[in-house]
Write an enzyme that holds these catalytic residues in place. Structure first.
Site, short mmCIF file in Angstrom:
data_model
loop_
_atom_site.label_atom_id
_atom_site.label_comp_id
_atom_site.label_asym_id
_atom_site.label_seq_id
_atom_site.Cartn_x
_atom_site.Cartn_y
_atom_site.Cartn_z
N SER A 78 69.72 39.95 44.59
CA SER A 78 69.69 40.72 45.83
C SER A 78 70.99 41.48 46.06
CB SER A 78 69.35 39.77 46.98
OG SER A 78 68.79 40.51 48.02
N HIS A 109 60.90 37.34 47.49
CA HIS A 109 62.31 37.60 47.24
C HIS A 109 63.04 36.29 46.95
CE1 HIS A 109 65.80 40.17 47.65
NE2 HIS A 109 66.37 39.29 48.47
C1 GTR Z 1 68.57 42.10 52.92
C2 GTR Z 1 68.98 43.46 52.48
C3 GTR Z 1 68.67 43.64 51.01
C4 GTR Z 1 69.11 42.48 50.20
C5 GTR Z 1 68.95 41.15 50.88
C6 GTR Z 1 69.72 39.98 50.27
O1 GTR Z 1 68.75 41.88 54.26
O2 GTR Z 1 68.29 44.40 53.24
O3 GTR Z 1 69.21 44.86 50.55
O4 GTR Z 1 70.41 42.66 49.77
O5 GTR Z 1 69.34 41.19 52.20
O6 GTR Z 1 70.85 40.14 49.83
O7 GTR Z 1 69.16 38.88 50.29
#
Ligand code: GTR
Length: 402
Positions: A242, A383
């Protein structure tokens, strides 16, 4: 028109766009030889520095490093591994926060081993529940498991162990090195005053944001690992999930000592094409996280077509080294298709350098891993970074390292 503030999840509403050609200089000349690619590579690094991540101040670039092993646990993982905690400090900048590196290597390895290096969101103690791992004492974001009043508590131990399958990594003959991103720069917007920015001065226009500073920190960890007896310095893979995947891609782009570059669900500002404006957009990320990129990146809010670069070129900056982009099927915010297309469109640079890129035209099915020197998979689920992802990374590393 889709506004940056409302995420688009409809393929038919992706704006028409033309991607900038990695194999064409800004003055229009074509890049036809590997030597010309070296020049083009410098040009692209300059563009990503100026317009996206920010330049690293010269003083930081060459910062002298001191390392001190502060703990050694020879019987970690029931004797399968040796754990070391190493404090990396900057003797010329005594105010800089030390970087606390955790290094785990297989016990009784015959020689130096290949190592995965990555940042963590909440500290070394989250990687494994062993209470002997030092609890990180520094500022943490609220919302992390076991974080109270912006500090880690014992309840945080091992809370990210699912993201770091140590037994598997060690069992396959690899080491793991990790450090807390907040040791380099705390993850919040304070106008670039804290963390490493405090030490090297508040950024001038165009200078580094937090992601660039994290990438810089990964290179400092590699400075240390490259000379370590137990580590094969020619086989260090940089990995990140991420926001930390954005940092690993930029670290791998800048620093060619990283032998493999891995992006896990890095999305906008990472592996996903900005011009698709699918899921998280440039405008959205700059609004939610004004500290991640440099000041100039904000010019491209709701204006992606004006960007001189796009993220397939970032992936191409790993060439000809193996690079891996991974998406997850339910992670629309990170635009899996945009990540796949960026990996695919990095291919011509690999071809010019004599390596196979992705080797497929169409997006693989859920649960399939594909690729030559550019790897790609779409894991089933949301995610995150899971054992399944790590198995694919270990297979990929086996293929390229052994
Ligand atoms: C979210 C962000 C993403 C990603 C994520 C993370 O809030 O919008 O770009 O980086 O966090 O790091 O888990």
């Amino acid at each position: 028109m889709i506004r940056a503030q409302e995420a688009n999840y409809d393929e038919t509403k992706v704006p028409d766009h033309t991607l900038p050609d990695p194999l064409r200089f800004e003055d229009g000349r074509k890049v036809e030889t590997p030597e010309q690619w070296r020049e083009r590579r410098e040009e692209l690094l300059g563009l990503f520095s100026e317009h996206v991540y920010g330049r690293v101040p010269e003083m930081a670039e060459g910062a002298r490093l001191a390392a001190e092993v502060i703990k050694e646990i020879p019987d970690f993982l029931n004797g399968a591994a040796v754990l070391r905690e190493v404090r990396l400090s900057f003797p010329d900048h005594p105010d800089a926060t030390a970087l606390d590196l955790l290094l785990v290597t297989p016990a009784g390895a015959d020689g130096p081993v290949p190592v995965f290096l990555g940042l963590s969101f909440f500290g070394n103690h989250t990687v494994h529940p062993d209470p002997r791992i030092t609890l990180n004492p520094r500022w943490m974001r609220e919302g992390g498991d076991g974080v109270e009043n912006n500090r880690a508590t014992d309840a945080a131990r091992g809370t990210a162990s699912g993201r770091w399958p140590l037994e598997m990594i060690i069992g396959r003959g690899y080491g793991l090195a990790t450090l807390y991103c907040g040791d380099i720069d705390p993850d919040f917007d304070d106008g670039f005053k804290n963390g490493i920015h405090e030490v090297f001065g508040e950024p001038e226009p165009g200078q580094w944001g937090t992601i660039a500073s994290w990438s810089w920190g990964l290179s400092r960890a590699l400075d240390y690992l490259a000379d370590h007896k137990q580590v094969d310095g020619k086989k260090v893979a940089v990995i990140g999930h991420s926001r930390l995947g954005k940092a690993s891609l930029w670290a791998g782009a800048r620093d060619e000592r990283f032998a493999i570059v891995i992006s896990n669900n890095s999305g906008c500002g990472g592996a996903a094409l900005s011009r698709r404006a699918f899921g998280e957009t440039v405008g959205r990320i700059n609004t939610s996280f004004p500290h991640w990129f440099n000041d100039r990146f904000k010019k491209y809010n709701e204006n992606e077509a004006a960007l001189p670069v796009d993220q397939h070129q970032l992936i191409a900056l790993a060439a000809p080294r193996p690079v891996y982009v991974a998406s997850a099927s339910d992670d629309s915010w990170a635009d899996p298709r945009g990540e796949f297309l960026a990996a695919k469109h990095a291919g011509p640079v690999y071809a010019l350098l004599g390596e196979e890129g992705l080797g497929v035209e169409d997006m693989p099915e859920v649960g399939e891993a594909k690729g030559g020197h550019i790897g790609y998979h779409l894991r089933k689920g949301g995610h995150g970074i899971e054992a399944w992802d790590w198995e694919r990374y270990l297979d990929f590393a086996d293929r390229h390292f052994k």
